[in-house]
Write a protein that holds these residues in place. Structure first.
Motif, PDB file in Angstrom:
ATOM      1  N   ILE A  51       0.838  -1.200   0.000  1.00 22.39           N
ATOM      2  CA  ILE A  51       0.000   0.000   0.000  1.00 22.39           C
ATOM      3  C   ILE A  51       0.876   1.255   0.000  1.00 22.39           C
ATOM      4  O   ILE A  51       0.620   2.212  -0.753  1.00 22.39           O
ATOM      5  CB  ILE A  51      -0.930   0.000   1.232  1.00 22.39           C
ATOM      6  CG1 ILE A  51      -2.015  -1.083   1.093  1.00 22.39           C
ATOM      7  CG2 ILE A  51      -1.562   1.375   1.446  1.00 22.39           C
ATOM      8  CD1 ILE A  51      -3.055  -0.818   0.042  1.00 22.39           C
ATOM      9  N   VAL A  52       1.910   1.256   0.835  1.00 20.84           N
ATOM     10  CA  VAL A  52       2.784   2.430   0.915  1.00 20.84           C
ATOM     11  C   VAL A  52       3.539   2.626  -0.393  1.00 20.84           C
ATOM     12  O   VAL A  52       3.733   3.768  -0.850  1.00 20.84           O
ATOM     13  CB  VAL A  52       3.754   2.293   2.111  1.00 20.84           C
ATOM     14  CG1 VAL A  52       4.814   3.391   2.085  1.00 20.84           C
ATOM     15  CG2 VAL A  52       2.970   2.357   3.422  1.00 20.84           C
ATOM     16  N   GLN A  53       3.930   1.557  -1.038  1.00 17.54           N
ATOM     17  CA  GLN A  53       4.593   1.684  -2.334  1.00 17.54           C
ATOM     18  C   GLN A  53       3.645   2.250  -3.376  1.00 17.54           C
ATOM     19  O   GLN A  53       4.028   3.093  -4.203  1.00 17.54           O
ATOM     20  CB  GLN A  53       5.130   0.322  -2.787  1.00 17.54           C
ATOM     21  CG  GLN A  53       5.909   0.355  -4.095  1.00 17.54           C
ATOM     22  CD  GLN A  53       7.134   1.251  -4.061  1.00 17.54           C
ATOM     23  OE1 GLN A  53       7.704   1.479  -2.989  1.00 17.54           O
ATOM     24  NE2 GLN A  53       7.522   1.781  -5.214  1.00 17.54           N
ATOM     25  N   ASP A  54       2.398   1.813  -3.339  1.00 15.41           N
ATOM     26  CA  ASP A  54       1.380   2.350  -4.252  1.00 15.41           C
ATOM     27  C   ASP A  54       1.190   3.838  -3.987  1.00 15.41           C
ATOM     28  O   ASP A  54       1.062   4.649  -4.922  1.00 15.41           O
ATOM     29  CB  ASP A  54       0.060   1.593  -4.063  1.00 15.41           C
ATOM     30  CG  ASP A  54      -0.924   1.816  -5.203  1.00 15.41           C
ATOM     31  OD1 ASP A  54      -0.648   2.667  -6.073  1.00 15.41           O
ATOM     32  OD2 ASP A  54      -1.974   1.146  -5.232  1.00 15.41           O
ATOM     33  N   ALA A  55       1.176   4.216  -2.702  1.00 15.71           N
ATOM     34  CA  ALA A  55       1.033   5.632  -2.351  1.00 15.71           C
ATOM     35  C   ALA A  55       2.217   6.444  -2.873  1.00 15.71           C
ATOM     36  O   ALA A  55       2.046   7.585  -3.326  1.00 15.71           O
ATOM     37  CB  ALA A  55       0.919   5.776  -0.837  1.00 15.71           C
ATOM     38  N   PHE A  56       3.410   5.855  -2.828  1.00 16.32           N
ATOM     39  CA  PHE A  56       4.603   6.533  -3.342  1.00 16.32           C
ATOM     40  C   PHE A  56       4.450   6.815  -4.837  1.00 16.32           C
ATOM     41  O   PHE A  56       4.785   7.912  -5.322  1.00 16.32           O
ATOM     42  CB  PHE A  56       5.837   5.683  -3.088  1.00 16.32           C
ATOM     43  CG  PHE A  56       7.103   6.241  -3.677  1.00 16.32           C
ATOM     44  CD1 PHE A  56       7.709   7.360  -3.123  1.00 16.32           C
ATOM     45  CD2 PHE A  56       7.688   5.657  -4.788  1.00 16.32           C
ATOM     46  CE1 PHE A  56       8.870   7.877  -3.665  1.00 16.32           C
ATOM     47  CE2 PHE A  56       8.844   6.169  -5.338  1.00 16.32           C
ATOM     48  CZ  PHE A  56       9.446   7.283  -4.770  1.00 16.32           C
ATOM     49  N   LEU A  57       3.950   5.829  -5.575  1.00 13.69           N
ATOM     50  CA  LEU A  57       3.754   6.022  -7.015  1.00 13.69           C
ATOM     51  C   LEU A  57       2.738   7.132  -7.281  1.00 13.69           C
ATOM     52  O   LEU A  57       2.922   7.952  -8.192  1.00 13.69           O
ATOM     53  CB  LEU A  57       3.302   4.714  -7.657  1.00 13.69           C
ATOM     54  CG  LEU A  57       4.316   3.558  -7.592  1.00 13.69           C
ATOM     55  CD1 LEU A  57       3.713   2.283  -8.171  1.00 13.69           C
ATOM     56  CD2 LEU A  57       5.594   3.921  -8.339  1.00 13.69           C
ATOM     57  N   ARG A  58       1.678   7.168  -6.482  1.00 15.12           N
ATOM     58  CA  ARG A  58       0.664   8.210  -6.660  1.00 15.12           C
ATOM     59  C   ARG A  58       1.204   9.581  -6.258  1.00 15.12           C
ATOM     60  O   ARG A  58       0.835  10.592  -6.847  1.00 15.12           O
ATOM     61  CB  ARG A  58      -0.588   7.861  -5.850  1.00 15.12           C
ATOM     62  CG  ARG A  58      -1.251   6.581  -6.349  1.00 15.12           C
ATOM     63  CD  ARG A  58      -2.520   6.252  -5.615  1.00 15.12           C
ATOM     64  NE  ARG A  58      -3.074   4.987  -6.093  1.00 15.12           N
ATOM     65  CZ  ARG A  58      -4.362   4.756  -6.300  1.00 15.12           C
ATOM     66  NH1 ARG A  58      -5.239   5.712  -6.070  1.00 15.12           N
ATOM     67  NH2 ARG A  58      -4.779   3.581  -6.736  1.00 15.12           N
ATOM     68  N   TRP A  59       2.045   9.594  -5.235  1.00 20.83           N
ATOM     69  CA  TRP A  59       2.678  10.843  -4.818  1.00 20.83           C
ATOM     70  C   TRP A  59       3.508  11.435  -5.954  1.00 20.83           C
ATOM     71  O   TRP A  59       3.594  12.655  -6.115  1.00 20.83           O
ATOM     72  CB  TRP A  59       3.557  10.563  -3.598  1.00 20.83           C
ATOM     73  CG  TRP A  59       4.413  11.665  -3.093  1.00 20.83           C
ATOM     74  CD1 TRP A  59       5.772  11.689  -3.054  1.00 20.83           C
ATOM     75  CD2 TRP A  59       3.979  12.898  -2.502  1.00 20.83           C
ATOM     76  NE1 TRP A  59       6.225  12.850  -2.486  1.00 20.83           N
ATOM     77  CE2 TRP A  59       5.143  13.622  -2.131  1.00 20.83           C
ATOM     78  CE3 TRP A  59       2.738  13.463  -2.253  1.00 20.83           C
ATOM     79  CZ2 TRP A  59       5.091  14.874  -1.535  1.00 20.83           C
ATOM     80  CZ3 TRP A  59       2.676  14.716  -1.650  1.00 20.83           C
ATOM     81  CH2 TRP A  59       3.841  15.407  -1.300  1.00 20.83           C
ATOM     82  N   GLY A  60       4.088  10.575  -6.778  1.00 24.30           N
ATOM     83  CA  GLY A  60       4.892  11.061  -7.889  1.00 24.30           C
ATOM     84  C   GLY A  60       4.087  11.707  -9.002  1.00 24.30           C
ATOM     85  O   GLY A  60       4.655  12.378  -9.874  1.00 24.30           O
ATOM     86  N   LEU A  61       2.759  11.515  -8.989  1.00 21.96           N
ATOM     87  CA  LEU A  61       1.912  12.031 -10.067  1.00 21.96           C
ATOM     88  C   LEU A  61       1.236  13.356  -9.731  1.00 21.96           C
ATOM     89  O   LEU A  61       0.571  13.930 -10.582  1.00 21.96           O
ATOM     90  CB  LEU A  61       0.827  10.992 -10.407  1.00 21.96           C
ATOM     91  CG  LEU A  61       1.340   9.630 -10.889  1.00 21.96           C
ATOM     92  CD1 LEU A  61       0.178   8.662 -11.093  1.00 21.96           C
ATOM     93  CD2 LEU A  61       2.147   9.770 -12.171  1.00 21.96           C
ATOM     94  N   VAL A  62       1.391  13.838  -8.483  1.00 22.56           N
ATOM     95  CA  VAL A  62       0.689  15.053  -8.084  1.00 22.56           C
ATOM     96  C   VAL A  62       1.605  16.270  -8.184  1.00 22.56           C
ATOM     97  O   VAL A  62       2.831  16.143  -8.258  1.00 22.56           O
ATOM     98  CB  VAL A  62       0.131  14.922  -6.645  1.00 22.56           C
ATOM     99  CG1 VAL A  62      -0.804  13.728  -6.536  1.00 22.56           C
ATOM    100  CG2 VAL A  62       1.270  14.812  -5.633  1.00 22.56           C
TER     101      VAL A  62
END
Length: 280
Positions: free
Chosen positions: A33-44
């Protein structure tokens, strides 16, 4: 993603793992989940994020809620008692111990999220409402319902770690010797025994209730034991005194003890190898 954004995320990573683990009861899933959040953080657009910590906690919580919907279906087909993956830390906060994690399993995903965010992580109801996309009144009701369900799972007495480790050592020695008299002296009359093998390793197929039933099971195990367990470490497991052993089959096992007024009220044994990989 630029280095500044990576540094911001790395500073929040441990806290995000704590949120995700408490939501899911699985360290492996929490890391995903945290890795997925990291990927999403890169898109904002990071310049538009006023409070990165709150924004990231919002992402992680919502990802966990989505995950819980499918996890509940899988949990219904789980073989034998279910326990969360053991979190082994010397300084693990005692805010969410094993009994409380098990109580959280009985809540709806929204109740679980609201309770953890407000009562454990100290978020305001306004922030909880924003994270869960509900109004504040609805979030207050979610937390109130959750508190009713988990009230009895809160530790009633402070955990004395020095005493707890001494009892954990005594419990290990008595169980290895098959000394039922010494074991009996350590147990509360209403002790419960939970063993999670997940269908992957032999384990008691249901929760045992009461000292007499527990001691009968321990006596049977002592008769079957052909080699001793190797004590690797006495430690803290999900906020409770416990220990890690290497069993005669060569695999690891964790044992956590809920101790109240000097007696063991519950024993939690995790044998499922899928839940112990991170300990290696």
């Amino acid at each position: 993603m630029n280095q500044a954004a990576c540094r911001i995320f790395d500073a929040q990573r441990t806290g995000l793992l704590r949120v995700a683990y408490r939501m899911l009861g699985s360290l492996a899933d929490a890391e995903d989940i945290v890795q997925d959040a990291f990927l999403r953080w890169g898109l904002v657009d990071h310049a538009q994020i006023a409070v990165p910590a709150a924004f990231l906690r919002r992402i992680v919580t919502r990802l966990c809620l989505d995950h819980l919907k499918s996890a509940r279906v899988q949990r219904e087909s789980y073989i034998g008692p279910w326990l969360p993956e053991p979190a082994v830390e010397e300084d693990l906060a005692e805010d969410v111990t094993l009994p409380l994690l098990l109580a959280l399993e009985r809540l709806s995903p929204l109740e679980r999220a609201a309770f953890l965010l407000h009562d454990v992580f100290g978020e305001s109801f306004a922030e909880v409402a924003l994270i869960l996309d509900r109004n504040e009144a609805a979030c207050r009701q979610l937390v109130l319902r959750a508190r009713t369900h988990v009230r009895d799972a809160r530790p009633r007495f402070p955990i004395n770690h020095h005493q707890g480790k001494a009892i954990a050592n005594a419990f290990f020695e008595a169980s290895q010797k098959g000394d039922m008299a010494q074991l009996s002296a350590l147990l509360a009359r209403d002790v419960q025994f939970h063993a999670d093998g997940g269908g992957k390793r032999p384990a008691v197929a249901r929760v045992l209730h009461g000292a007499a039933e527990f001691l009968r099971a321990q006596a049977a195990l002592a008769r079957l034991r052909r080699a001793p367990s190797e004590l690797l470490r006495v430690t803290t497991i999900n906020g409770l005194p416990g220990f890690i052993t290497r069993e005669p089959d060569g695999l690891l096992q964790t044992t956590a003890l809920l101790i109240e007024e000097g007696r063991i009220r519950a024993v939690y044994v995790t044998r499922n190898p899928d839940k112990l990989r991170h300990l290696h």
